[in-house]
Scaffold this motif. Structure first.
Motif, PDB file in Angstrom:
ATOM      1  N   ILE A 215       0.840  -1.199   0.000  1.00  0.00           N
ATOM      2  CA  ILE A 215       0.000   0.000   0.000  1.00  0.00           C
ATOM      3  C   ILE A 215       0.873   1.246   0.000  1.00  0.00           C
ATOM      4  N   GLY A 216       2.143   1.088   0.485  1.00  0.00           N
ATOM      5  CA  GLY A 216       3.081   2.213   0.388  1.00  0.00           C
ATOM      6  C   GLY A 216       3.419   2.515  -1.061  1.00  0.00           C
ATOM      7  N   GLU A 217       3.547   1.437  -1.879  1.00  0.00           N
ATOM      8  CA  GLU A 217       3.763   1.650  -3.317  1.00  0.00           C
ATOM      9  C   GLU A 217       2.570   2.343  -3.936  1.00  0.00           C
ATOM     10  N   GLU A 218       1.369   1.936  -3.469  1.00  0.00           N
ATOM     11  CA  GLU A 218       0.163   2.624  -3.960  1.00  0.00           C
ATOM     12  C   GLU A 218       0.154   4.071  -3.486  1.00  0.00           C
ATOM     13  N   LEU A 219       0.680   4.295  -2.264  1.00  0.00           N
ATOM     14  CA  LEU A 219       0.716   5.660  -1.723  1.00  0.00           C
ATOM     15  C   LEU A 219       1.540   6.579  -2.615  1.00  0.00           C
TER      16      LEU A 219
ATOM     17  N   SER B  70      -8.182  19.354 -16.430  1.00  0.00           N
ATOM     18  CA  SER B  70      -9.559  19.045 -16.823  1.00  0.00           C
ATOM     19  C   SER B  70     -10.362  18.670 -15.571  1.00  0.00           C
ATOM     20  N   ILE B  71     -11.695  18.775 -15.711  1.00  0.00           N
ATOM     21  CA  ILE B  71     -12.571  18.406 -14.594  1.00  0.00           C
ATOM     22  C   ILE B  71     -12.402  16.934 -14.241  1.00  0.00           C
ATOM     23  N   SER B  72     -12.276  16.101 -15.285  1.00  0.00           N
ATOM     24  CA  SER B  72     -12.158  14.666 -15.022  1.00  0.00           C
ATOM     25  C   SER B  72     -10.880  14.351 -14.242  1.00  0.00           C
ATOM     26  N   LYS B  73      -9.761  15.034 -14.611  1.00  0.00           N
ATOM     27  CA  LYS B  73      -8.517  14.805 -13.878  1.00  0.00           C
ATOM     28  C   LYS B  73      -8.623  15.359 -12.454  1.00  0.00           C
ATOM     29  N   PHE B  74      -9.353  16.494 -12.321  1.00  0.00           N
ATOM     30  CA  PHE B  74      -9.576  17.067 -10.994  1.00  0.00           C
ATOM     31  C   PHE B  74     -10.316  16.043 -10.129  1.00  0.00           C
ATOM     32  N   LYS B  75     -11.334  15.427 -10.727  1.00  0.00           N
ATOM     33  CA  LYS B  75     -12.125  14.449  -9.981  1.00  0.00           C
ATOM     34  C   LYS B  75     -11.265  13.244  -9.583  1.00  0.00           C
ATOM     35  N   LYS B  76     -10.432  12.769 -10.541  1.00  0.00           N
ATOM     36  CA  LYS B  76      -9.560  11.650 -10.229  1.00  0.00           C
ATOM     37  C   LYS B  76      -8.564  12.036  -9.132  1.00  0.00           C
ATOM     38  N   GLY B  77      -8.066  13.291  -9.195  1.00  0.00           N
ATOM     39  CA  GLY B  77      -7.146  13.754  -8.165  1.00  0.00           C
ATOM     40  C   GLY B  77      -7.787  13.749  -6.789  1.00  0.00           C
ATOM     41  N   LEU B  78      -9.079  14.198  -6.718  1.00  0.00           N
ATOM     42  CA  LEU B  78      -9.781  14.164  -5.424  1.00  0.00           C
ATOM     43  C   LEU B  78      -9.930  12.733  -4.923  1.00  0.00           C
ATOM     44  N   GLN B  79     -10.231  11.840  -5.867  1.00  0.00           N
ATOM     45  CA  GLN B  79     -10.363  10.434  -5.481  1.00  0.00           C
ATOM     46  C   GLN B  79      -9.025   9.905  -4.941  1.00  0.00           C
ATOM     47  N   LYS B  80      -7.902  10.327  -5.600  1.00  0.00           N
ATOM     48  CA  LYS B  80      -6.585   9.895  -5.120  1.00  0.00           C
ATOM     49  C   LYS B  80      -6.276  10.514  -3.764  1.00  0.00           C
ATOM     50  N   LYS B  81      -6.743  11.771  -3.553  1.00  0.00           N
ATOM     51  CA  LYS B  81      -6.538  12.403  -2.252  1.00  0.00           C
ATOM     52  C   LYS B  81      -7.249  11.605  -1.157  1.00  0.00           C
ATOM     53  N   ILE B  82      -8.504  11.222  -1.467  1.00  0.00           N
ATOM     54  CA  ILE B  82      -9.267  10.416  -0.499  1.00  0.00           C
ATOM     55  C   ILE B  82      -8.543   9.109  -0.235  1.00  0.00           C
ATOM     56  N   ARG B  83      -8.033   8.486  -1.342  1.00  0.00           N
ATOM     57  CA  ARG B  83      -7.321   7.218  -1.188  1.00  0.00           C
ATOM     58  C   ARG B  83      -6.016   7.422  -0.407  1.00  0.00           C
ATOM     59  N   PHE B  84      -5.382   8.604  -0.598  1.00  0.00           N
ATOM     60  CA  PHE B  84      -4.151   8.922   0.114  1.00  0.00           C
ATOM     61  C   PHE B  84      -4.373   8.871   1.622  1.00  0.00           C
ATOM     62  N   TYR B  85      -5.455   9.564   2.075  1.00  0.00           N
ATOM     63  CA  TYR B  85      -5.724   9.581   3.513  1.00  0.00           C
ATOM     64  C   TYR B  85      -6.190   8.209   4.009  1.00  0.00           C
ATOM     65  N   GLU B  86      -6.909   7.463   3.121  1.00  0.00           N
ATOM     66  CA  GLU B  86      -7.302   6.108   3.508  1.00  0.00           C
ATOM     67  C   GLU B  86      -6.065   5.229   3.721  1.00  0.00           C
ATOM     68  N   ILE B  87      -5.082   5.372   2.780  1.00  0.00           N
ATOM     69  CA  ILE B  87      -3.866   4.563   2.882  1.00  0.00           C
ATOM     70  C   ILE B  87      -3.077   4.935   4.134  1.00  0.00           C
ATOM     71  N   LYS B  88      -2.951   6.264   4.402  1.00  0.00           N
ATOM     72  CA  LYS B  88      -2.230   6.693   5.598  1.00  0.00           C
ATOM     73  C   LYS B  88      -2.891   6.140   6.861  1.00  0.00           C
ATOM     74  N   LYS B  89      -4.236   6.175   6.859  1.00  0.00           N
ATOM     75  CA  LYS B  89      -4.970   5.650   8.005  1.00  0.00           C
ATOM     76  C   LYS B  89      -4.733   4.151   8.149  1.00  0.00           C
ATOM     77  N   GLU B  90      -4.732   3.462   6.961  1.00  0.00           N
ATOM     78  CA  GLU B  90      -4.521   2.014   6.997  1.00  0.00           C
ATOM     79  C   GLU B  90      -3.105   1.682   7.478  1.00  0.00           C
ATOM     80  N   ILE B  91      -2.105   2.472   6.996  1.00  0.00           N
ATOM     81  CA  ILE B  91      -0.726   2.251   7.435  1.00  0.00           C
ATOM     82  C   ILE B  91      -0.603   2.486   8.941  1.00  0.00           C
ATOM     83  N   ALA B  92      -1.232   3.589   9.424  1.00  0.00           N
ATOM     84  CA  ALA B  92      -1.179   3.882  10.863  1.00  0.00           C
ATOM     85  C   ALA B  92      -1.840   2.758  11.660  1.00  0.00           C
TER      86      ALA B  92
END
Length: 790
Positions: free
Chosen positions: A278-282, A520-542
């Motif tokens: 998940i760190g690689e995914e991070l 683009s809006i679509s990339k913005f949306k994907k970026g937000l999704q990655k941000k959410i996943r970023f905090y999910e991964i950090k939480k999972e690592i913790a």
């Protein structure tokens, strides 16, 4: 293994010098004093640091002081080489007091110096021991051969014997025959004999004799004591058996705990592996933390506004298309013709004016004839006036210079003729200009008729009337077109205004996207999704880290890792049901052990009440048993040590005997090839003393009877034989002026032998051309490096 680059920052005569080498044969050529031996020594210094081998403290060789930089610059350099598909770089600062050696993995840039800091001399690192697998003594006696240093040093015999035993006993480089024999002799000396009263064995025999003498004097004994002793013996026997069983089960319990610890360590490794994944995914979702939902909602709202605007613009564009189609319908073939009606009217009015200006009674033919006639008269007067001007000027100057008044008066008649002639020329030019103007008028009229393909002015005037009629109709159509155009302009203005508004929205949206690192809006949306996943991964690592802490409790992860390394093979595992049974049995043994201890204390309490003599007898018997056991142990130990010493000596001799045959055959075959059969074999003893076997007489020729060239070839063959037997075929061979005493044929033979190994890199430093000529003759490719051209 392949040496690729040498870089001498400051070393001997060299300063900031780079030498590149290739796989195969490298012929480094240069005259005497060009620095070949310096480069040769640099390779040795980079791998071994000019440290003398076989010393317990740091002693530098003479080369360390000899190769100080001439320029006074930094005494340092680096070397790049390839080993087992990996590329490494060694950097070394040779200066005393600030010696530093760093080893890097060239592809990743990782500093791997710590891998070599546990060597026998940690202050001055010698990476060559790791990469070549030999110490500097063996290196300088095999792979690294310098000029006038062909004969191997005496230390090589010791190293060969050591490595032979190592290779015959599993390849453990830490084995030393000499040290092992020395250790065994020290142990035997410590044990001693009965004749040595101060030795351990002598002191033990004296103590046994004294104890037996004292025991013989103790005669008081009772039946009760014997019964108690028998009972005590039985208790001790059972207690010993119980203790042995308990020790066995303690060992099993220990293994159970180890198994539990291993289970904990495996669980932690699994969690860490999960964290790694998940760190690689991070890493793939990094860089999106600054994106905000508010910016996304605002950008999305702006995008909807832009969509509505674009929809309205598209609707108005459709209306404009309809208007343009209506305008297109107004235009017909006649309308197309009428588009230039204004031009026709203007051309017809121009034609009327020209027709009015043109003479009515003179034709163009008459005018052309008259122009020809006037041109003829005009040419006549021009030539005449030219001649008269020359005559006039000549007579005028003559009269002035001669002072002849009669000639001067006569010149006035010529002057009058000149004035008359010039007047006539002017009149003719005016008539010609008039004719030319009339011609231009007629030509312009003809051009107008041709423009509209009319044969005469009547047809043109008819066209003029039609143009006026169609012009009136065009004015009516024009009013209709104006209405359409006004409507079209109105719509275009609205579209323009909306486009400006759309651009404003777009700029605002672009700012939001740029602020959030999106295009683009679509990339913005994907970026937000990655941000959410970023905090999910950090939480999972913790969470996983907390899980590891919870699993570890009071355990130490390094201790668990050590246990994993110690017990990773042949470790007995237990099932859950077996664990319960083992715990029950272990508890039962502990209880029985406690019971026996209590019984033993009771019996010993009774025994303590017996007479002192009985107690002394027991004490003496126990002491005597212990002394006898010690005596038996020392006898067994002494026998084992003597057996081990004799076995090691025998094994070392057998190994050398087997190796000597192989080494003699290798060196003999090489020398037979080099000398074209003059010497058919060699005899090498365990100290590497050599004798040659002459092919014809089969007599052994001592080395002191050989020529310098043959002696060089003999010792070179000995080095090669030892090297091929003990070392990898892929290690580079580094030679400095080794073939100076070879004749051309023997040089060619030895080069052919060296070239047999396709995987070995060979670096030859030479000031001669003989090696290059020999390589040409045998058809071997090589890389020539000319030091004078670098």
């Amino acid at each position: 293994m392949r040496i690729m680059d040498l870089h001498l920052h400051g070393f001997g005569k060299y300063q900031d010098f780079t030498l590149k080498l290739e796989q195969g044969v490298n012929l480094v050529h240069g005259p005497n004093e060009s620095g070949k031996s310096t480069l040769h020594s640099f390779i040795n210094g980079m791998f071994y640091g000019f440290i003398k081998p076989y010393t317990k403290r740091t002693l530098y060789s003479q080369d360390h002081q000899r190769l100080l930089p001439w320029s006074g610059s930094s005494y340092s350099g680096s070397i790049v080489f390839e080993k087992d598909g990996q590329i490494y770089r060694i950097f070394r600062d040779f200066a005393k007091g600030r010696e530093e050696t760093r080893v890097f993995h060239e592809d990743t840039g990782e500093d791997i110096t710590k891998m070599f800091q546990n060597a026998h001399n940690a202050r001055i690192l010698q990476p060559g021991e790791y990469f070549f697998g030999i110490n500097s003594g063996v290196f300088n006696n095999t792979l690294f051969i310098g000029q006038q240093n062909i004969r191997p040093e005496g230390s090589l015999a010791y190293e060969v014997r050591e490595r032979l035993v190592n290779s015959s006993t599993g390849g453990d480089e830490k084995i030393s025959v000499e040290r092992a024999l020395g250790f065994l002799d020290e142990q035997l000396k410590d044990i001693g004999t009965t004749r040595a009263s101060t030795s351990e064995y002598g002191r033990l025999q004296t103590e046994i004799f004294d104890t037996e003498k004292r025991l013989a004097l103790v005669v008081e004994d009772t039946e009760k004591y014997r019964q108690l002793m028998k009972s005590r013996s039985n208790i001790l026997k059972e207690l010993n058996n119980t203790k042995e069983d308990l020790m066995n089960y303690n060992s099993i319990i220990h293994k159970l705990k180890i198994q539990e610890k291993l289970g904990i360590y495996r669980d932690i490794l699994q969690i860490r592996e999960k964290n790694k994944k998940i760190g690689e995914e991070l890493e793939s979702v990094l860089g999106h933390e600054s994106k905000t939902q508010d910016d996304y909602d605002e950008a999305l709202a702006i995008n909807e506004e832009i969509g509505l605007i674009n929809s309205r613009i598209a609707s108005w564009n459709e209306q404009i298309v309809d208007i343009e189609e209506s305008i297109e319908k107004i235009y017909t073939e006649e309308t197309d013709f009428l588009e230039n009606y204004q031009e026709i009217i203007e051309d017809c009015n121009r034609f009327q004016k020209l027709d009015y200006l043109a003479p009515k009674d003179e034709s163009m033919e008459f005018l052309n004839n008259n122009r020809i006639k006037i041109n003829r008269y005009n040419d006549f007067y021009v030539w005449s006036m030219s001649i008269l001007s020359i005559i006039y000027m000549s007579l005028f100057f003559y009269s002035i210079t001669q002072g002849n008044i009669i000639f001067l008066a006569s010149t006035q008649i010529i002057l009058i003729l000149l004035v008359y002639g010039l007047t006539r020329i002017r009149t003719y030019k005016m008539e010609l200009g008039k004719i030319e103007d009339i011609s231009l008028i007629e030509n312009e009229k003809v051009q107008i008729l041709k423009k509209y393909e009319m044969e005469d002015k009547h047809q043109l005037y008819s066209l003029f009337e039609r143009a006026k009629f169609n012009g009136s109709k065009a004015e009516q159509d024009k009013e209709i077109l104006m209405e359409f155009l006004v409507k079209k302009d109105t719509l275009s203005l609205k579209i323009r205004n909306l486009s400006i508004e759309s651009e404003s929205f777009q700029k605002e949206q672009n700012k939001l996207l740029e602020r959030n690192d999106s295009d683009s809006i679509s990339k913005f949306k994907k970026g937000l999704q990655k941000k959410i996943r970023f905090y999910e991964i950090k939480k999972e690592i913790a969470h996983n880290q907390e899980t590891i802490k919870r699993i570890l409790k009071d355990e130490n992860i390094e201790e668990l890792r050590r246990i994993q390394e110690d017990y990773q093979e042949d470790f007995q595992t237990f099932e859950s049901g077996d664990k319960d049974k083992i715990i029950i049995i272990h508890s039962s043994l502990e209880n029985r052990n406690n019971e026996l201890q209590l019984e033993l204390k009771k019996v010993e309490g009774s025994l303590s009440q017996l007479e002192d003599s009985v107690e002394e007898e027991i004490s003496l018997n126990e002491k005597l048993v212990g002394l006898k056991e010690t005596e038996s142990y020392l006898k067994t130990k002494k026998g084992s040590l003597e057996f081990a010493r004799d076995r090691i000596k025998k094994l070392s001799g057998e190994i050398h005997k087997d190796y000597a045959t192989t080494l003699n055959n290798r060196v003999g075959g090489l020398l037979d090839m080099i000398t074209d059969g003059k010497y058919s074999g060699v005899k090498v003893d365990k100290n590497l003393n050599v004798g040659l076997v002459e092919a014809t007489s089969q007599r052994i020729v001592p080395v002191e009877n050989l020529s310098g060239g043959t002696l060089d070839q003999l010792y070179f063959g000995l080095r090669i034989g030892i090297m091929d037997e003990l070392l990898s075929q892929e290690l580079p061979l580094i030679l400095d002026e080794c073939f100076s005493q070879y004749d051309d044929k023997r040089l060619k033979n030895i080069l052919e032998f060296i070239m047999k190994s396709q995987d070995r890199q060979v670096i030859i430093f030479t000031c001669q051309n003989r090696e290059e000529e020999s390589l040409h003759e045998i058809g071997k490719k090589y890389n020539r490096v000319d030091l004078q051209q670098i």
